[in-house]
Write a protein that holds these residues in place. Structure first.
Motif, short mmCIF file in Angstrom:
data_model
loop_
_atom_site.label_atom_id
_atom_site.label_comp_id
_atom_site.label_asym_id
_atom_site.label_seq_id
_atom_site.Cartn_x
_atom_site.Cartn_y
_atom_site.Cartn_z
N ASP A 76 -20.81 15.92 19.07
CA ASP A 76 -22.22 15.81 18.75
C ASP A 76 -22.84 14.53 19.30
O ASP A 76 -24.00 14.22 19.03
CB ASP A 76 -22.45 15.90 17.24
CG ASP A 76 -21.83 14.75 16.47
OD1 ASP A 76 -21.19 13.87 17.09
OD2 ASP A 76 -21.97 14.73 15.24
N GLY A 77 -22.05 13.74 20.06
CA GLY A 77 -22.54 12.52 20.67
C GLY A 77 -22.32 11.27 19.84
O GLY A 77 -22.59 10.17 20.30
N SER A 78 -21.83 11.41 18.62
CA SER A 78 -21.58 10.23 17.79
C SER A 78 -20.24 9.60 18.18
O SER A 78 -19.40 10.24 18.81
CB SER A 78 -21.57 10.62 16.31
OG SER A 78 -20.51 11.52 16.03
N LEU A 79 -20.08 8.34 17.81
CA LEU A 79 -18.84 7.62 18.09
C LEU A 79 -18.07 7.44 16.79
O LEU A 79 -18.61 6.91 15.81
CB LEU A 79 -19.14 6.25 18.71
CG LEU A 79 -19.82 6.26 20.07
CD1 LEU A 79 -20.10 4.84 20.54
CD2 LEU A 79 -18.98 6.99 21.10
N SER A 80 -16.83 7.89 16.76
CA SER A 80 -15.95 7.70 15.61
C SER A 80 -15.00 6.55 15.91
O SER A 80 -14.40 6.51 16.98
CB SER A 80 -15.12 8.96 15.34
OG SER A 80 -15.95 10.01 14.94
N ASP A 104 -2.68 10.70 13.53
CA ASP A 104 -2.57 12.11 13.91
C ASP A 104 -3.92 12.77 14.14
O ASP A 104 -3.99 13.90 14.61
CB ASP A 104 -1.75 12.90 12.89
CG ASP A 104 -2.36 12.90 11.51
OD1 ASP A 104 -3.43 12.31 11.30
OD2 ASP A 104 -1.75 13.52 10.61
N THR A 105 -5.02 12.09 13.87
CA THR A 105 -6.35 12.67 14.13
C THR A 105 -6.68 12.71 15.61
O THR A 105 -7.68 13.31 15.99
CB THR A 105 -7.46 11.90 13.37
OG1 THR A 105 -7.42 10.53 13.78
CG2 THR A 105 -7.27 12.02 11.87
N LEU A 106 -5.84 12.11 16.44
CA LEU A 106 -6.07 12.12 17.89
C LEU A 106 -5.26 13.20 18.59
O LEU A 106 -5.30 13.32 19.81
CB LEU A 106 -5.72 10.75 18.48
CG LEU A 106 -6.50 9.57 17.94
CD1 LEU A 106 -5.99 8.28 18.55
CD2 LEU A 106 -7.98 9.73 18.17
N ALA A 110 -14.03 12.92 23.54
CA ALA A 110 -13.45 12.08 24.60
C ALA A 110 -12.99 10.76 24.00
O ALA A 110 -13.72 10.12 23.23
CB ALA A 110 -14.48 11.82 25.69
N LEU A 111 -11.80 10.36 24.37
CA LEU A 111 -11.22 9.10 23.91
C LEU A 111 -11.77 7.96 24.78
O LEU A 111 -11.58 7.96 25.99
CB LEU A 111 -9.70 9.19 24.01
CG LEU A 111 -8.90 8.07 23.39
CD1 LEU A 111 -9.15 7.99 21.88
CD2 LEU A 111 -7.41 8.30 23.65
N LEU A 112 -12.48 7.02 24.16
CA LEU A 112 -13.11 5.93 24.88
C LEU A 112 -12.33 4.62 24.77
O LEU A 112 -12.48 3.74 25.61
CB LEU A 112 -14.53 5.69 24.35
CG LEU A 112 -15.47 6.90 24.38
CD1 LEU A 112 -16.81 6.53 23.76
CD2 LEU A 112 -15.64 7.42 25.80
N LEU A 113 -11.54 4.50 23.71
CA LEU A 113 -10.76 3.29 23.48
C LEU A 113 -9.47 3.73 22.80
O LEU A 113 -9.49 4.57 21.90
CB LEU A 113 -11.54 2.34 22.57
CG LEU A 113 -10.86 1.03 22.19
CD1 LEU A 113 -11.89 -0.09 22.14
CD2 LEU A 113 -10.15 1.11 20.86
N ARG A 114 -8.35 3.17 23.27
CA ARG A 114 -7.06 3.48 22.64
C ARG A 114 -6.29 2.18 22.46
O ARG A 114 -6.16 1.40 23.39
CB ARG A 114 -6.24 4.44 23.49
CG ARG A 114 -4.86 4.73 22.89
CD ARG A 114 -4.08 5.71 23.70
NE ARG A 114 -4.67 7.02 23.49
CZ ARG A 114 -3.99 8.05 23.01
NH1 ARG A 114 -2.73 7.95 22.74
NH2 ARG A 114 -4.58 9.20 22.83
N ALA A 158 -8.56 3.75 17.92
CA ALA A 158 -9.29 4.58 18.88
C ALA A 158 -10.78 4.58 18.57
O ALA A 158 -11.20 4.38 17.43
CB ALA A 158 -8.76 6.01 18.84
N VAL A 159 -11.56 4.82 19.62
CA VAL A 159 -12.96 5.17 19.49
C VAL A 159 -13.11 6.49 20.24
O VAL A 159 -12.71 6.61 21.39
CB VAL A 159 -13.90 4.09 20.08
CG1 VAL A 159 -15.35 4.57 20.06
CG2 VAL A 159 -13.76 2.78 19.33
#
Length: 168
Positions: free
Chosen positions: A146-150, A161-163, A100-104, A140-141
């Motif tokens: 797995d619940g981690s934040l990238s 392009d990773t999004l 899920a995208l949390l910040l853009r 992005a965040v």
């Protein structure tokens, strides 16, 4: 009472060593996926393996071979579901969470935070953990499966392009 008899203690020692060795062999045979960062489905299987191990160790009603078969079945079922999820969108949706995208582009997506039950402070913490001083420097965040934040830094040129596989 501290123990019933010496045979019971000896049984726990022998069965513990044997069950542990069997479980390690099965997990190694199952591959890296079984030991990777856990998503919800993997966590359930891991808890089931732990529960099975404790039952085998402490219950004299369960033979070591029965416990080993339970380990094999859990690892096999996890492998089958993982294979099916590669080929079937239905199985994938049923067993895997979506990132899920949390910040853009420096802007927090508050509705997604609410939906995913993540706080703004957790997003800030993840950004700080990557050594980024300003949200404007973050492309992005992502809340991973797995619940981690990238945290993905804003590139100096080009696009991110990773999004591409994230839902809008």
């Amino acid at each position: 009472m501290f123990y019933d008899n010496l045979f019971g203690l000896l049984r726990v020692v022998v069965i513990s060593a044997a069950a542990y060795a069997i479980l390690i062999l099965i997990l190694r045979a199952a591959g890296k996926r079984a030991l990777a960062k856990l998503n919800a489905f993997d966590l359930v299987v891991t808890v089931a393996l732990g529960s099975t191990l404790s039952t085998v160790l402490l219950s004299s009603d369960i033979a070591l071979v029965e416990g080993a078969l339970a380990f094999v079945m859990l690892a096999l079922l996890q492998w089958i579901v993982a294979k099916l999820s590669i080929h079937s969108a239905l199985v994938r949706r049923a067993t895997r969470a979506r990132p899920a995208l949390l910040l853009r582009d420096g802007a927090i997506l508050h509705e997604t935070l609410r939906d995913e039950r993540v706080t703004t402070s957790e997003v800030y913490s993840a950004v700080r953990g990557q050594g980024v001083a300003k949200l404007a420097d973050v492309a992005a965040v992502v809340l991973e499966t797995d619940g981690s934040l990238s945290v993905i830094a804003r590139p100096t040129s080009g696009s991110v392009d990773t999004l591409d596989f994230l839902p809008d």
